[in-house]
Design a protein around this motif. Sequence first.
Motif, mmCIF file in Angstrom:
data_model
loop_
_atom_site.group_PDB
_atom_site.id
_atom_site.type_symbol
_atom_site.label_atom_id
_atom_site.label_comp_id
_atom_site.label_asym_id
_atom_site.label_seq_id
_atom_site.Cartn_x
_atom_site.Cartn_y
_atom_site.Cartn_z
ATOM 1 N N ALA A 185 40.299 77.414 63.576
ATOM 2 C CA ALA A 185 41.554 76.646 63.684
ATOM 3 C C ALA A 185 41.320 75.346 64.448
ATOM 4 O O ALA A 185 41.809 74.273 64.054
ATOM 5 N N GLU A 186 40.557 75.447 65.526
ATOM 6 C CA GLU A 186 40.284 74.240 66.323
ATOM 7 C C GLU A 186 39.453 73.241 65.511
ATOM 8 O O GLU A 186 39.708 72.031 65.568
ATOM 9 N N ARG A 187 38.491 73.747 64.759
ATOM 10 C CA ARG A 187 37.657 72.840 63.948
ATOM 11 C C ARG A 187 38.499 72.137 62.883
ATOM 12 O O ARG A 187 38.339 70.942 62.629
ATOM 13 N N ILE A 188 39.409 72.871 62.276
ATOM 14 C CA ILE A 188 40.300 72.282 61.264
ATOM 15 C C ILE A 188 41.109 71.135 61.882
ATOM 16 O O ILE A 188 41.262 70.059 61.289
ATOM 17 N N ALA A 189 41.611 71.360 63.088
ATOM 18 C CA ALA A 189 42.392 70.312 63.762
ATOM 19 C C ALA A 189 41.509 69.121 64.134
ATOM 20 O O ALA A 189 41.904 67.954 63.940
ATOM 21 N N VAL A 190 40.327 69.401 64.649
ATOM 22 C CA VAL A 190 39.416 68.325 65.064
ATOM 23 C C VAL A 190 39.039 67.470 63.854
ATOM 24 O O VAL A 190 39.030 66.221 63.928
ATOM 25 N N GLU A 191 38.741 68.113 62.731
ATOM 26 C CA GLU A 191 38.328 67.350 61.542
ATOM 27 C C GLU A 191 39.492 66.527 60.991
ATOM 28 O O GLU A 191 39.311 65.374 60.590
ATOM 29 N N ALA A 192 40.675 67.107 60.986
ATOM 30 C CA ALA A 192 41.848 66.352 60.507
ATOM 31 C C ALA A 192 42.106 65.150 61.407
ATOM 32 O O ALA A 192 42.424 64.050 60.928
ATOM 33 N N ALA A 193 41.953 65.362 62.715
ATOM 34 C CA ALA A 193 42.190 64.263 63.663
ATOM 35 C C ALA A 193 41.128 63.175 63.483
ATOM 36 O O ALA A 193 41.452 61.977 63.468
ATOM 37 N N ALA A 194 39.875 63.583 63.348
ATOM 38 C CA ALA A 194 38.790 62.598 63.200
ATOM 39 C C ALA A 194 39.018 61.729 61.971
ATOM 40 O O ALA A 194 38.728 60.524 61.987
ATOM 41 N N SER A 195 39.556 62.334 60.919
ATOM 42 C CA SER A 195 39.739 61.586 59.670
ATOM 43 C C SER A 195 40.782 60.480 59.811
ATOM 44 O O SER A 195 40.840 59.576 58.973
ATOM 45 N N VAL A 196 41.610 60.566 60.843
ATOM 46 C CA VAL A 196 42.597 59.505 61.069
ATOM 47 C C VAL A 196 42.359 58.795 62.406
ATOM 48 O O VAL A 196 43.248 58.116 62.938
ATOM 49 N N GLY A 197 41.157 58.965 62.967
ATOM 50 C CA GLY A 197 40.750 58.173 64.123
ATOM 51 C C GLY A 197 41.175 58.686 65.481
ATOM 52 O O GLY A 197 41.214 57.924 66.447
ATOM 53 N N PHE A 198 41.479 59.967 65.559
ATOM 54 C CA PHE A 198 41.864 60.569 66.836
ATOM 55 C C PHE A 198 40.819 61.595 67.262
ATOM 56 O O PHE A 198 40.164 62.205 66.410
ATOM 57 N N ASP A 199 40.668 61.796 68.551
ATOM 58 C CA ASP A 199 39.897 62.966 68.973
ATOM 59 C C ASP A 199 40.837 63.999 69.595
ATOM 60 O O ASP A 199 42.041 63.761 69.742
ATOM 61 N N VAL A 200 40.263 65.151 69.905
ATOM 62 C CA VAL A 200 41.073 66.310 70.300
ATOM 63 C C VAL A 200 40.471 66.969 71.534
ATOM 64 O O VAL A 200 39.256 67.149 71.612
ATOM 65 N N ARG A 201 41.323 67.304 72.482
ATOM 66 C CA ARG A 201 40.916 68.222 73.554
ATOM 67 C C ARG A 201 41.649 69.539 73.301
ATOM 68 O O ARG A 201 42.886 69.540 73.194
ATOM 69 N N ALA A 202 40.888 70.608 73.146
ATOM 70 C CA ALA A 202 41.475 71.904 72.784
ATOM 71 C C ALA A 202 41.473 72.839 73.983
ATOM 72 O O ALA A 202 40.501 72.918 74.740
ATOM 73 N N ILE A 203 42.584 73.552 74.127
ATOM 74 C CA ILE A 203 42.688 74.580 75.166
ATOM 75 C C ILE A 203 43.382 75.789 74.559
ATOM 76 O O ILE A 203 44.304 75.641 73.745
ATOM 77 N N GLN A 204 42.907 76.960 74.931
ATOM 78 C CA GLN A 204 43.651 78.203 74.661
ATOM 79 C C GLN A 204 43.728 78.947 75.970
ATOM 80 O O GLN A 204 42.750 79.039 76.722
#
Length: 147
Positions: free
Chosen positions: A34-53
């Motif tokens: 799930a985190e990888r899916i979010a990171v890849e979607a964000a990268a494709s539009v020029g954003f990065d992600v900090r993930a926490i659970q």
Amino acid sequence: MVTKRRLLLVNGPNLNLLGTREPEVYGTATLADAERIAVEAAASVGFDVRAIQSNHEGVLIDAIHAAREDCVGVVINPGGLTHTSVSLRDALTGVSLPFAEVHISDVHAREEFRHFSYLEDVAAVRVIGEGVQGYATAVRRLTALIP
Ligand code: CA2
């Protein structure tokens, strides 16, 4: 000045169990998927992600407060806190960051206690019942709102 282009991705209680139990409800993908899916979607539009659970409400609230410093939006699956937590709602509204609420399962097709969300009227985006691909939908729809 460097423009901030980071999202905070928050997964709440029990989402660390994704892929290990209840595949009929949540599918077989893991939290890492799930985190990888979010990171890849964000990268494709020029954003990065900090993930926490975290399984701890206060840890999630502290992470949301810290996002004020370097994030422009929040993607959150609050888990069961969706249906119980005024404090999580207050944290999200308190930091004044636009946020997307994600649910892997179709909460409206499940028990009645899952139908209400403390975030539903304050979320900029809601994605419900798309499985873990919903994290990509949430990232795309949220980032489209961010100048
Ligand atoms: O559908 C969702 O994403 C939920 O936010 C997941 C929460 C639930 O309380 C909400 O009503 C809907 C539960 C997360 C627990 O995830 C598990 C995953 C696999 C096995 C057990 C729990």
